[in-house]
Scaffold this active site. Sequence first.
Site, PDB file in Angstrom:
ATOM      1  N   CYS A 161       0.682  -1.235   0.121  1.00  0.00           N
ATOM      2  CA  CYS A 161       0.022   0.155  -0.078  1.00  0.00           C
ATOM      3  C   CYS A 161       0.809   1.265  -0.147  1.00  0.00           C
ATOM      4  O   CYS A 161       2.060   1.224   0.620  1.00  0.00           O
ATOM      5  CB  CYS A 161      -0.911   0.063   1.354  1.00  0.00           C
ATOM      6  SG  CYS A 161      -2.045  -1.292   1.294  1.00  0.00           S
ATOM      7  N   GLU A 183      -4.530  -5.427  11.500  1.00  0.00           N
ATOM      8  CA  GLU A 183      -5.106  -6.367  12.458  1.00  0.00           C
ATOM      9  C   GLU A 183      -5.838  -7.368  11.978  1.00  0.00           C
ATOM     10  O   GLU A 183      -5.963  -8.672  12.491  1.00  0.00           O
ATOM     11  CB  GLU A 183      -6.200  -5.325  13.248  1.00  0.00           C
ATOM     12  CG  GLU A 183      -5.352  -4.234  13.784  1.00  0.00           C
ATOM     13  CD  GLU A 183      -5.477  -2.878  12.874  1.00  0.00           C
ATOM     14  OE1 GLU A 183      -5.767  -1.832  13.451  1.00  0.00           O
ATOM     15  OE2 GLU A 183      -5.389  -3.045  11.618  1.00  0.00           O
ATOM     16  N   TYR A 185      -4.951   6.902  14.819  1.00  0.00           N
ATOM     17  CA  TYR A 185      -5.866   6.935  13.565  1.00  0.00           C
ATOM     18  C   TYR A 185      -6.689   8.257  13.394  1.00  0.00           C
ATOM     19  O   TYR A 185      -6.976   8.595  14.642  1.00  0.00           O
ATOM     20  CB  TYR A 185      -6.614   5.501  13.384  1.00  0.00           C
ATOM     21  CG  TYR A 185      -7.636   5.428  12.087  1.00  0.00           C
ATOM     22  CD1 TYR A 185      -7.016   5.224  11.063  1.00  0.00           C
ATOM     23  CD2 TYR A 185      -8.942   5.366  12.471  1.00  0.00           C
ATOM     24  CE1 TYR A 185      -7.860   5.003   9.905  1.00  0.00           C
ATOM     25  CE2 TYR A 185      -9.791   5.183  11.179  1.00  0.00           C
ATOM     26  CZ  TYR A 185      -9.170   5.342  10.146  1.00  0.00           C
ATOM     27  OH  TYR A 185     -10.036   4.727   8.782  1.00  0.00           O
TER      28      TYR A 185
END
Length: 145
Positions: free
Chosen positions: A29, A75, A122
């Site tokens: 990514c 995760e 996040y």
Amino acid sequence: MDSDYNSKQLQLDKRYLRMAGIWAENSYCHRRKVGAIIVRDSMIISDGFNGTPSGFENVCEDDAGQTKPYVLHAEANAITKVARSNNSSDGATMYVTASPCVECAKLIIQSGIKRMVYHELYRLADGIDLLRRAGVECVHVPELD
């Protein structure tokens, strides 16, 4: 940090978070590389990084730079990997380079992980809020030395 969060545990948490960071380097990514490690009884029982499902091309973003909808979070990859093994994540600690989203938080709760240690925040805190509501200990370690 909690008063019972001693120096030895902090050093261990930092070490595992650095390992999760190294594991994140495996991600294809471009927007964000995230790594996760699951530790139980002082042993790493699973690991994961964000990326496409097995058998898919290793391209996480579309032509507009948006993450493809089928990309798995680190995760989720670590939890599904441990589910396919003979190990159990019940009572384990998950180390992740970024705090989990709400969808990953649900998987963490259901997998029996009791402690979440993360490095970066996040953009949304709803995952951490849900984990705390479920009784999962959440520890933010902003400095890795």
